[in-house]
Scaffold this motif. Structure first.
Motif, mmCIF file in Angstrom:
data_model
loop_
_atom_site.group_PDB
_atom_site.id
_atom_site.type_symbol
_atom_site.label_atom_id
_atom_site.label_comp_id
_atom_site.label_asym_id
_atom_site.label_seq_id
_atom_site.Cartn_x
_atom_site.Cartn_y
_atom_site.Cartn_z
ATOM 1 N N VAL A 1 -16.041 40.727 -0.556
ATOM 2 C CA VAL A 1 -15.126 40.770 -1.700
ATOM 3 C C VAL A 1 -15.792 41.453 -2.884
ATOM 4 O O VAL A 1 -16.934 41.133 -3.231
ATOM 5 C CB VAL A 1 -14.697 39.341 -2.129
ATOM 6 N N VAL A 2 -15.085 42.399 -3.495
ATOM 7 C CA VAL A 2 -15.478 42.910 -4.807
ATOM 8 C C VAL A 2 -14.678 42.113 -5.827
ATOM 9 O O VAL A 2 -13.445 42.152 -5.836
ATOM 10 C CB VAL A 2 -15.172 44.409 -4.954
ATOM 11 N N ALA B 1 -1.119 44.460 -1.994
ATOM 12 C CA ALA B 1 -1.963 45.397 -1.255
ATOM 13 C C ALA B 1 -1.892 46.757 -1.933
ATOM 14 O O ALA B 1 -0.875 47.126 -2.518
ATOM 15 C CB ALA B 1 -1.514 45.494 0.192
ATOM 16 N N ARG B 2 -2.985 47.476 -1.874
ATOM 17 C CA ARG B 2 -3.035 48.840 -2.405
ATOM 18 C C ARG B 2 -4.144 49.586 -1.684
ATOM 19 O O ARG B 2 -4.857 49.015 -0.845
ATOM 20 C CB ARG B 2 -3.264 48.833 -3.911
ATOM 21 N N LEU B 3 -4.298 50.855 -2.016
ATOM 22 C CA LEU B 3 -5.369 51.652 -1.428
ATOM 23 C C LEU B 3 -6.652 51.435 -2.224
ATOM 24 O O LEU B 3 -6.630 51.380 -3.458
ATOM 25 C CB LEU B 3 -4.996 53.132 -1.417
ATOM 26 N N ALA B 4 -7.744 51.285 -1.515
ATOM 27 C CA ALA B 4 -9.033 51.048 -2.171
ATOM 28 C C ALA B 4 -9.534 52.315 -2.846
ATOM 29 O O ALA B 4 -9.315 53.434 -2.361
ATOM 30 C CB ALA B 4 -10.053 50.565 -1.147
ATOM 31 N N PRO C 1 -6.190 50.685 3.079
ATOM 32 C CA PRO C 1 -5.508 49.596 2.370
ATOM 33 C C PRO C 1 -6.384 48.357 2.272
ATOM 34 O O PRO C 1 -7.164 48.054 3.180
ATOM 35 C CB PRO C 1 -4.274 49.331 3.236
ATOM 36 N N VAL C 2 -6.281 47.655 1.156
ATOM 37 C CA VAL C 2 -7.034 46.414 0.950
ATOM 38 C C VAL C 2 -6.111 45.366 0.333
ATOM 39 O O VAL C 2 -5.134 45.692 -0.347
ATOM 40 C CB VAL C 2 -8.258 46.624 0.024
ATOM 41 N N VAL D 1 -10.896 42.025 -4.529
ATOM 42 C CA VAL D 1 -10.542 43.048 -3.548
ATOM 43 C C VAL D 1 -11.276 42.706 -2.254
ATOM 44 O O VAL D 1 -12.511 42.719 -2.215
ATOM 45 C CB VAL D 1 -10.939 44.452 -4.040
ATOM 46 N N HIS D 2 -10.516 42.382 -1.211
ATOM 47 C CA HIS D 2 -11.101 41.940 0.051
ATOM 48 C C HIS D 2 -11.324 43.107 1.000
ATOM 49 O O HIS D 2 -10.488 44.020 1.089
ATOM 50 C CB HIS D 2 -10.197 40.900 0.714
#
Length: 248
Positions: free
Chosen positions: A144-145, A192-195, A214-215, A235-236
């Motif tokens: 995780v960030v 969810a979104r793109l990292a 995706p994250v 952010v996983h």
């Protein structure tokens, strides 16, 4: 592990052992009590115990190990949510679960360029906020960030929030002690979104520069009586299961 709940259901039994695992009271390789011991502990039937253990096995928390019975798994692909980490800290005083750690603690004061975070903090876009960033790891692997976006007013009571490195104790605890204001947690919001490339680098995910990864993103807002005080964003890493405090 002393517990007695007459008439408990299988979900109650599963919840009890799930909490012990998440809190680190039961660690990978530890054996759960026998079916007979669990029956006596909760005053339930063998069928109820079997259903509870089946739930924990489905969640990847335990596995059957022959003569050893049911044992806790290593869970390399499981990461706790921010809410779960906080609930564990409140219950046990333990900052980390078994095998968990955090690295790359960074603090900075920046203008808030995210409209959603600005709205949740009740500030204008591009107002200054304190940002604290760290990476949680499980058995050394990044999971995780974690970003803490803190309202600038908190700095007057806890100037340490801009200090580099890990803060101990948890800054909200210091804030409450110094101001007398209780901080409460809102519900987690999941999307969810793109990292970003920075997030992929922190999570040690190798992907082509043009790849869309995706994250899962979790956000939690904290308030005191004067309004929003902090927003957590977790952010996983891709491919992880998340454990939350739901039902615990």
């Amino acid at each position: 592990m002393a517990y007695k709940a007459s008439g408990a259901g299988y979900a109650d039994v599963a919840r009890h052992f799930r909490t012990l695992i998440q809190d680190g009271e039961l660690t990978p390789g530890d054996a759960l009590p026998s079916v007979q011991e669990i029956r006596q502990q909760f005053d339930v039937s063998a069928k109820t115990v079997s259903r509870a253990l089946s739930v924990l096995k489905t969640e990847g928390l335990v596995t059957g190990r022959g003569s050893l019975g049911t044992v806790v798994t290593a869970q390399p692909n499981v990461a706790a949510t921010g809410a779960a980490r906080l609930k564990r800290l409140e219950r046990t005083g333990k900052e980390y679960a078994a095998g968990e750690s955090s690295t790359d603690h960074v603090a900075m004061v920046r203008s808030c360029a995210d409209p959603d975070i600005a709205e949740q903090l009740g500030i204008e876009l591009h107002d200054e906020i304190v940002i604290r960033r760290r990476v949680f790891r499980q058995n050394g692997q990044p999971t995780v960030v974690a970003l803490s976006c803190i309202h600038i007013r908190a700095r007057s009571a806890v100037p340490e929030v801009t200090q580099q490195g890990q803060l101990k104790p948890f800054w909200q605890k210091t804030y409450t002690e110094r101001t007398g204001l209780t901080v409460t947690r809102g519900p987690e919001r999941r999307s969810a979104r793109l990292a970003s490339s920075d997030e992929l680098a922190a999570l040690e995910v190798e992907a082509p520069a043009t790849a869309a990864v995706p994250v899962l993103v979790l956000r939690t807002t904290f308030h005191d009586e004067n309004g929003p005080i902090e927003v957590w964003e977790d952010v996983h890493a891709p491919g992880l299961w998340q454990t939350s405090d739901a039902g615990v």
